[in-house]
Design a protein around this motif. Structure first.
Motif, PDB file in Angstrom:
ATOM      1  N   UNK A 194      -2.670  27.559 -40.986  1.00 38.80           N
ATOM      2  CA  UNK A 194      -2.564  26.185 -40.529  1.00 38.80           C
ATOM      3  C   UNK A 194      -1.180  25.812 -40.572  1.00 38.80           C
ATOM      4  N   UNK A 195       0.569  26.289 -40.770  1.00 36.61           N
ATOM      5  CA  UNK A 195       1.785  25.669 -41.055  1.00 36.61           C
ATOM      6  C   UNK A 195       2.232  25.931 -39.498  1.00 36.61           C
ATOM      7  N   UNK A 196       1.111  27.297 -38.483  1.00 33.22           N
ATOM      8  CA  UNK A 196       2.280  27.466 -37.241  1.00 33.22           C
ATOM      9  C   UNK A 196       1.140  26.812 -36.109  1.00 33.22           C
ATOM     10  N   UNK A 197       0.108  26.179 -36.657  1.00 32.15           N
ATOM     11  CA  UNK A 197      -0.049  25.043 -35.417  1.00 32.15           C
ATOM     12  C   UNK A 197       0.748  23.852 -34.596  1.00 32.15           C
ATOM     13  N   UNK A 211       3.681  17.283 -36.615  1.00 28.55           N
ATOM     14  CA  UNK A 211       4.179  16.578 -38.107  1.00 28.55           C
ATOM     15  C   UNK A 211       5.217  17.158 -38.626  1.00 28.55           C
ATOM     16  N   UNK A 212       5.950  17.990 -38.624  1.00 27.25           N
ATOM     17  CA  UNK A 212       6.597  18.155 -39.215  1.00 27.25           C
ATOM     18  C   UNK A 212       8.146  17.844 -38.722  1.00 27.25           C
ATOM     19  N   UNK A 213       7.961  18.059 -38.031  1.00 29.39           N
ATOM     20  CA  UNK A 213       9.679  17.175 -37.147  1.00 29.39           C
ATOM     21  C   UNK A 213       9.630  16.319 -37.391  1.00 29.39           C
ATOM     22  N   UNK A 214       8.650  15.440 -37.082  1.00 26.03           N
ATOM     23  CA  UNK A 214       8.219  13.789 -37.700  1.00 26.03           C
ATOM     24  C   UNK A 214       9.205  13.812 -38.870  1.00 26.03           C
ATOM     25  N   UNK A 215       9.303  14.002 -39.542  1.00 26.48           N
ATOM     26  CA  UNK A 215       9.126  13.891 -40.978  1.00 26.48           C
ATOM     27  C   UNK A 215      10.556  14.604 -41.316  1.00 26.48           C
ATOM     28  N   UNK A 216      11.207  15.358 -40.483  1.00 22.22           N
ATOM     29  CA  UNK A 216      12.179  16.293 -40.718  1.00 22.22           C
ATOM     30  C   UNK A 216      13.047  15.052 -39.724  1.00 22.22           C
ATOM     31  N   UNK A 259       5.311  30.642 -34.568  1.00 22.75           N
ATOM     32  CA  UNK A 259       6.280  30.943 -35.844  1.00 22.75           C
ATOM     33  C   UNK A 259       7.332  30.480 -34.690  1.00 22.75           C
ATOM     34  N   UNK A 260       8.172  30.859 -33.443  1.00 20.75           N
ATOM     35  CA  UNK A 260       8.924  30.034 -33.180  1.00 20.75           C
ATOM     36  C   UNK A 260       9.243  28.925 -32.810  1.00 20.75           C
ATOM     37  N   UNK A 261       8.076  28.086 -32.156  1.00 23.82           N
ATOM     38  CA  UNK A 261       8.059  26.524 -32.670  1.00 23.82           C
ATOM     39  C   UNK A 261       8.385  26.152 -33.652  1.00 23.82           C
ATOM     40  N   UNK A 292      -1.751  20.806 -27.578  1.00 23.05           N
ATOM     41  CA  UNK A 292      -2.798  21.727 -27.228  1.00 23.05           C
ATOM     42  C   UNK A 292      -3.249  21.429 -29.419  1.00 23.05           C
ATOM     43  N   UNK A 293      -4.768  21.469 -28.672  1.00 20.76           N
ATOM     44  CA  UNK A 293      -5.617  21.958 -29.878  1.00 20.76           C
ATOM     45  C   UNK A 293      -5.526  22.847 -30.657  1.00 20.76           C
ATOM     46  N   UNK A 294      -5.798  23.441 -32.213  1.00 21.38           N
ATOM     47  CA  UNK A 294      -4.924  24.297 -32.598  1.00 21.38           C
ATOM     48  C   UNK A 294      -6.371  25.466 -32.381  1.00 21.38           C
TER      49      UNK A 294
END
Length: 342
Positions: free
Chosen positions: A182-185, A191-196, A151-153, A175-177
């Motif tokens: 799902x949103x915290x993996x 992928x979210x960081x890349x999109x932002x 959640x922090x990341x 690392x893996x999941x």
């Protein structure tokens, strides 16, 4: 700066109080993005009448703007917050906490934000914003950036935006999941960081925790092997720090292993490694992702964790000695120093 603050407290105590109040209003508007007056008053534990007066003043100074959707901070407001931050930190004693942690644990840079992430969602948002600033400060063009889950990341990802350097970066999961939302993996956060940021990303489609024989078989797969080479080439890693037993349960570790971790004094977890209060590795899970020996080759290692419940765990990981930068909150910092000095 300390001497000037002491003089101001004696001669103009009201000025510091007013400044801190207006800083908090601006900070909350920044963190919330766009917010109505009633919601903001509740978040600040302030009456709407008092808040109205502060909002009118800040609007008159061009620091906030109002639209039908709510208030949001202006560019001038952002710049002012950045300039005020060192003074506010000195006022609240956060600069002293940063200094003590740097000196005691030998961390190159420490950032402490106000509050307790365990109890305040705004402290957690500020923790994410501060970590995002650190990442933007240290990134260079075409970096490979490895990120963990949690959640922090996820909050760090929320506060990233496009910069020229980040736009050319490749985000990968460290690392893996885990068996979590799902949103915290790590995959989703990369992928979210890349999109932002307008960057690129690659994913690692394997579970984090495996039996030894499954782990040895999986890492021989050409696609997995190639992806692991990419992950281990990262220049920057930004990661969370977990409580050992909490993380073991999230990995669905069997009860005998949890009892073993408890008897070994496991206190903290990072990258599938479990640390005791002295910062020694007492247990390692066979996980697909970065290993501690890989971290040693990373140029910038940023640890991000907050909340009073994490203080002892963060202190344990810092004693191992791999962190270049720590971003934490006031409650965790106080607990870290208690454990360090006990």
């Amino acid at each position: 700066m300390r001497d000037i603050l002491d003089i101001q407290k004696q001669l103009l105590p009201d000025m510091l109080e007013v400044m801190n109040k207006r800083y908090r209003v601006l900070q909350h508007i920044l963190l919330l993005g766009s917010v109505g007056r009633r919601t903001l008053a509740s978040a600040l534990d302030m009456t709407e009448r008092v808040l109205r007066s502060e909002v009118d003043f800040l609007k008159g100074q061009g620091l906030i703007e109002t639209e039908t959707s709510g208030m949001h901070i202006s560019e001038s407001g952002r710049e002012l917050l950045e300039k005020l931050q060192p003074l506010i930190k000195e006022m609240l004693g956060l600069s002293e906490l940063e200094k003590r942690i740097r000196e005691h644990f030998g961390v190159e840079q420490v950032v402490v934000v106000a509050g307790d992430s365990d109890t305040s969602p705004f402290a957690k948002k500020e923790l994410g914003r501060a970590a995002a600033l650190m990442l933007r400060k240290h990134v260079t063009k075409h970096d490979v950036i490895a990120v963990t889950g949690g959640s922090t990341m996820a909050e760090v990802a929320e506060h990233l935006s496009t910069t020229s350097a980040l736009k050319g970066s490749l985000f990968v999961p460290a690392r893996g999941g885990l068996g979590e939302s799902v949103e915290l993996q790590a995959n989703m956060i990369a992928s979210k960081m890349a999109k932002k940021t307008g960057g690129k990303y690659r994913l690692l489609h394997v579970p984090d925790h495996l039996r030894e024989e499954a782990y040895q078989s999986l890492i021989q797969e050409p696609n997995i092997h190639e992806m692991m080479d990419v992950i281990r080439s990262c220049r920057i890693v930004i990661h969370g720090i977990g409580d050992a037993l909490v993380m073991a349960r999230r990995r669905k570790v069997d009860s005998d292993s949890i009892d073993s971790l408890r008897s070994e004094g496991a206190l903290a977890e990072a990258f599938g490694y479990y640390f005791d209060p002295q910062g020694r590795v007492v247990h390692k899970m066979p996980t697909v992702g970065l290993r501690l020996e890989d971290i040693q080759h990373c140029e910038v290692v940023i640890g991000v964790a907050g909340g009073s419940s994490k203080g002892a765990a963060v202190a344990s990981v810092l004693k191992y000695g791999q962190e270049d930068i720590l971003v934490t909150d006031e409650a965790a910092a106080v607990e870290m120093l208690k454990h360090a000095l006990s």
